[in-house]
Write an enzyme that holds these catalytic residues in place. Structure first.
Site, short mmCIF file in Angstrom:
data_model
loop_
_atom_site.label_atom_id
_atom_site.label_comp_id
_atom_site.label_asym_id
_atom_site.label_seq_id
_atom_site.Cartn_x
_atom_site.Cartn_y
_atom_site.Cartn_z
N SER A 128 7.01 2.71 4.71
CA SER A 128 5.81 2.55 3.89
C SER A 128 5.03 1.33 4.33
O SER A 128 5.62 0.34 4.80
CB SER A 128 6.22 2.41 2.42
N TYR A 153 10.56 -1.68 -4.35
CA TYR A 153 10.31 -0.48 -3.55
C TYR A 153 10.13 -0.86 -2.08
O TYR A 153 10.74 -0.27 -1.18
CB TYR A 153 9.07 0.25 -4.06
#
Length: 336
Positions: A128, A153
């Site tokens: 990501s 995350y």
């Protein structure tokens, strides 16, 4: 390429990838837990689009179930694995951090072990743009250091990259990590801002706009992401002979390991993104302007030079075109 396993096959990107692979005549096994992080009916609706194709097999399962994952790999004889399943969402990681350890860490380990023990030729996994964290040097490059995540995350995605590199180094497993930049489009995730904005605007409800709408994002249309995944699947990484431990390059390695950004390379201010959405919906948004939220970053922009050099591709879909397609799908799917 042989048989392909796609984890997260009922998810947003996974669904689009499986659909594309099947259109090319590939034999695909799709794995998904169908958890309730967001509307399960949307996930089931995606799967219905894939049903009936004799080259597709769906398996419902949990990544963290070691025995079930080992059986899946033993029976599947997969040549390529594309690992897209994960607990997503920066903001949700502030509320339910343990979900990220179970799915993104323990779950990724079972995938790595499956690939290691069952002669998988290439593992491609989703990272990501969140890994860039506190970095402010724009555009973000895979050759930059990414040791300062600002959300759990992001930290789990950075951990995935480290775990993947260790398996590439220890066992010679060819691994490619893909850092996705704010993916959007039809069949998207309801927890994403553009999706929730669309619902709220049509309902006449206010939308929360963080950082007064001054945040910039490298919005990337889902078809462009899928094209990038398809091309990197075909390019199995090998050792970089120029890599040096004296000057370690984070984007390459002495092991068969590569990292690529997949982003539009054209950041758009959030307020402009909302304007385009309003134009497509034919309705103005009621904006609730708020300060920056914890875990967010002010701007993202992808350096895609490595992707262009190695696989000859760069995302090109504009937000005008991409949001138009999304709104068309949204109106049809929800009947509005």
């Amino acid at each position: 390429m042989g048989k392909v396993l796609v984890t997260g096959a009922a998810g947003f990107i996974g669904f689009h990838l499986v659909k594309r692979l099947l259109a090319q005549g590939r034999e695909v096994t799709g794995l998904d837990s169908l958890n309730d992080y967001y509307d399960v009916n949307l996930k089931l609706a995606r799967l219905r689009q894939l049903e009936g194709n004799p080259r597709f097999r769906f398996v419902r399962g949990d990544l963290a179930d070691q025995e079930a994952m080992d059986r899946l790999f033993a029976d599947g004889e997969f040549q390529v694995v594309v690992h897209l399943a994960a607990q997503a969402g920066v903001r949700y990681s502030l509320k339910n951090p343990y979900a990220y350890a179970d799915s993104n860490l323990a779950g990724f380990l079972t995938v790595l072990e499956g690939c290691r023990h069952h002669q998988v030729r290439h593992l491609v996994f989703a990272s990501s743009s969140s890994v860039y964290g506190a970095n402010t040097r724009i555009p973000f490059s895979v050759h930059h250091n990414v040791d300062h995540p600002v959300s759990l995350y992001a930290a789990t995605k950075k951990a995935n990259e480290l775990m993947a590199h260790s398996y590439a180094s220890l066992y010679g497993l060819p691994v490619t990590g893909l850092r996705f930049f704010t993916v959007y489009g039809p069949w998207g995730r309801p927890d994403m801002a553009y999706y929730s904005f669309t619902r709220a605007i049509l309902a006449g409800e206010p939308i929360d706009v963080f950082n007064d709408g001054k945040m910039q994002r490298d919005f990337t249309y889902v078809d462009d992401v899928v094209e990038g995944v398809m091309r990197t699947m075909e390019r199995i990484p090998s050792s970089d002979p120029s890599w040096s431990g004296d000057r370690p390059d984070p984007g390459t390695s002495y092991a068969p390991y590569r990292i690529y950004n997949i982003g539009n390379n054209r950041p758009v201010e959030l307020m402009r993104f909302i304007e385009v959405l309003e134009e497509n919906l034919g309705k103005k948004a009621v904006k609730n302007l708020l300060p920056m939220q914890a875990g967010d970053v002010p701007a993202t922009c992808a350096d895609v030079d490595d992707l262009m050099r190695d696989v000859g591709f760069k995302p090109t879909t504009s937000i005008e075109e991409g949001l138009g397609r999304f709104v068309e799908w949204y109106r049809e799917y929800y009947g509005v």
